[in-house]
Design an enzyme around this catalytic site. Structure first.
Site, PDB file in Angstrom:
ATOM      1  N   ARG A   1      11.693 -39.190  55.179  1.00  0.00           N
ATOM      2  CA  ARG A   1      10.914 -37.932  54.431  1.00  0.00           C
ATOM      3  C   ARG A   1      10.788 -36.818  55.311  1.00  0.00           C
ATOM      4  O   ARG A   1      10.173 -37.008  56.277  1.00  0.00           O
ATOM      5  CB  ARG A   1       9.838 -38.351  53.823  1.00  0.00           C
ATOM      6  CG  ARG A   1       8.484 -37.451  53.599  1.00  0.00           C
ATOM      7  CD  ARG A   1       7.497 -38.185  52.883  1.00  0.00           C
ATOM      8  NE  ARG A   1       6.268 -37.294  52.520  1.00  0.00           N
ATOM      9  CZ  ARG A   1       5.387 -37.672  52.236  1.00  0.00           C
ATOM     10  NH1 ARG A   1       5.281 -38.862  51.325  1.00  0.00           N
ATOM     11  NH2 ARG A   1       4.195 -36.820  51.805  1.00  0.00           N
TER      12      ARG A   1
ATOM     13  N   TRP B   1       5.379 -47.230  43.598  1.00  0.00           N
ATOM     14  CA  TRP B   1       5.126 -46.409  44.640  1.00  0.00           C
ATOM     15  C   TRP B   1       3.802 -47.024  45.402  1.00  0.00           C
ATOM     16  O   TRP B   1       2.773 -46.640  44.909  1.00  0.00           O
ATOM     17  CB  TRP B   1       5.296 -44.865  44.566  1.00  0.00           C
ATOM     18  CG  TRP B   1       4.720 -43.935  45.540  1.00  0.00           C
ATOM     19  CD1 TRP B   1       3.710 -43.180  45.301  1.00  0.00           C
ATOM     20  CD2 TRP B   1       5.233 -43.769  46.838  1.00  0.00           C
ATOM     21  NE1 TRP B   1       3.717 -42.405  46.508  1.00  0.00           N
ATOM     22  CE2 TRP B   1       4.542 -42.603  47.361  1.00  0.00           C
ATOM     23  CE3 TRP B   1       6.332 -44.350  47.340  1.00  0.00           C
ATOM     24  CZ2 TRP B   1       4.785 -42.176  48.548  1.00  0.00           C
ATOM     25  CZ3 TRP B   1       6.498 -43.832  48.711  1.00  0.00           C
ATOM     26  CH2 TRP B   1       5.833 -42.862  49.374  1.00  0.00           C
TER      27      TRP B   1
ATOM     28  N   ASP C   1      -6.446 -39.197  53.160  1.00  0.00           N
ATOM     29  CA  ASP C   1      -5.293 -39.696  53.414  1.00  0.00           C
ATOM     30  C   ASP C   1      -4.652 -39.075  54.592  1.00  0.00           C
ATOM     31  O   ASP C   1      -3.913 -38.214  54.876  1.00  0.00           O
ATOM     32  CB  ASP C   1      -4.367 -39.197  52.313  1.00  0.00           C
ATOM     33  CG  ASP C   1      -2.530 -39.375  52.439  1.00  0.00           C
ATOM     34  OD1 ASP C   1      -2.547 -40.517  53.084  1.00  0.00           O
ATOM     35  OD2 ASP C   1      -1.873 -38.810  51.900  1.00  0.00           O
TER      36      ASP C   1
END
Ligand code: SPV
Ligand code: MG
Length: 290
Positions: free
Chosen positions: A155, A40, A54
Site C-alpha cells: 500500500r 478486511w 489508529d
C-alpha cells in the site's frame, strides 16, 4: 479450494471483490452473511473498538489475536491490515507467517514510518520510508510466507502524504518489482479525481485495491468498469454503523427511562444466540454429552 486459493484466484481473475471491515468476529460474520466476498481486518476499526488512536498504540499481538478469532468464524478470506509491518523488514519476516498461521489469506502493508499515524485524519503526521527500504519489507513478506497463494498487498500512502501522482506511480511500480501481488492506492481527497488519475496512469501488471471512504460517490459498478481494480475495501463502515446504532439506542433508553420502546426495534436475543453459533453447540451436545 482453500481460502488462500480462492482469494488468489479472485485477485487474478479481473473481477471486483468486495471486502467489509470488521473489528471482531461478530462483525465479520455479519459481513459474510450480507454477501461480501472478503473481510478486511482493519487496524482503524480495531483501534476504534479499543477507543485508542489508529497509530500503532495496539500491539501486533492484539491485532493478530483478533485476526485469528475472525478467521475462525468465517469462510470468506480475511485480508489483514498489518499497518507498516510493526517495524522494519526483520519484524515483517516474523509477523507475516504469524498472520498466515492465524488464518489470514492476505496482508496489506503500507509504506509509512513506524509508528504510523492514521491516514484519513486531517493534518495527520504522514511520513514515508525510502522506496528501497519498503521494497526490502515487501521482499521479507513475500519470502517469509509458507503458502504461495497467501497474498502480499503493498500500500502506498504517497497521495495521502501529498507527494503527488508521479511519486505514487513510481512507488507502486517499485513495489510491484519487489514482488507485491497487488497495490493498494489510498487517497483522502473528497472526490475520486486523484484516484482516477492514478488508475489511468497505472501501467503495472498487478491489480489495484481501493478504499473509497473519502470519495463514496464511486460505486462498485464504476470501479469494476475501470478494469484495473480487483478489490474494493469498505474500511470503517462496521464500526461507524455500530457507533451510530449504539448511540441511538442508548439515547432512546435514557430518554424513555427504560427499554420498553427500544426493545421492539432491536434484533432479538434469539438472533444473537444464533450468531453465537448455537446450532453447532447443540449438535455437539446431542452427539457427545452422555
Ligand atoms: C483501516 O481500515 O485500518 C485502513 C483504511 O487502513 S484507513 O483507515 O482509511 O486508512
Ligand atoms: Mg489501517
Amino acid at each position: 479450494m482453500n481460502k488462500n486459493q480462492l482469494f488468489r484466484r479472485a485477485l487474478e481473475s479481473g473481477t471486483l471483490m468486495t471486502a467489509m471491515a470488521a473489528h471482531n468476529p461478530l462483525a465479520a460474520k455479519l459481513a459474510e452473511q450480507a454477501g461480501f466476498d472478503a473481510v478486511w481486518g482493519s487496524g482503524f476499526e480495531l483501534s476504534a473498538s479499543y477507543a485508542v488512536p489508529d497509530a500503532n498504540i495496539l500491539s501486533s499481538g492484539v491485532h493478530l489475536g483478533m485476526m485469528r478469532a475472525i478467521a475462525s468464524v468465517v469462510s470468506v478470506p480475511l485480508i489483514a491490515d498489518i499497518d507498516t509491518g510493526f517495524g522494519n523488514a526483520v519484524n515483517v519476516s516474523y509477523v507475516v507467517p504469524q498472520y498466515e498461521a492465524a488464518g489470514a489469506s492476505a496482508v496489506v502493508m503500507e509504506d509509512k514510518t513506524f509508528p504510523k499515524d492514521t491516514s484519513l485524519r486531517a493534518d495527520g503526521r504522514q511520513e514515508l520510508v525510502r522506496i528501497e527500504e519498503f521494497q526490502g519489507k515487501i521482499g521479507a513478506a513475500v519470502d517469509s510466507r509458507c503458502d504461495k497463494d497467501f497474498a502480499v498487498i503493498a500500500r502506498t500512502e504517497a497521495l495521502i502524504a501529498g507527494l503527488g501522482q508521479v511519486e505514487a506511480v513510481k512507488r507502486a511500480l517499485a513495489y510491484e518489482e519487489a514482488g507485491a501481488d497487488a497495490i493498494l492506492i489510498h487517497s483522502k481527497q473528497k472526490t475520486p479525481d486523484e484516484i482516477l488519475a492514478f488508475i489511468n496512469a497505472w501501467s503495472g501488471k498487478i491489480p489495484l485495491v481501493l478504499v473509497p471512504t473519502a470519495y463514496p460517490q464511486l460505486t462498485e459498478a464504476d470501479i469494476a468498469a475501470l478494469g484495473k481494480v480487483s478489490i474494493v475495501i469498505y474500511g470503517n463502515h462496521a464500526v461507524r454503523a455500530a457507533v451510530g446504532a449504539m448511540r441511538r439506542v442508548f439515547d432512546q433508553i435514557r430518554k424513555d427511562g427504560g427499554i420498553r420502546e427500544v426493545d421492539k426495534t432491536l434484533p432479538s436475543v434469539r438472533n444473537i444466540i444464533s450468531l453465537q453459533g448455537d446450532d453447532a453447540m447443540r449438535r455437539i451436545e446431542a452427539n457427545y454429552l452422555r
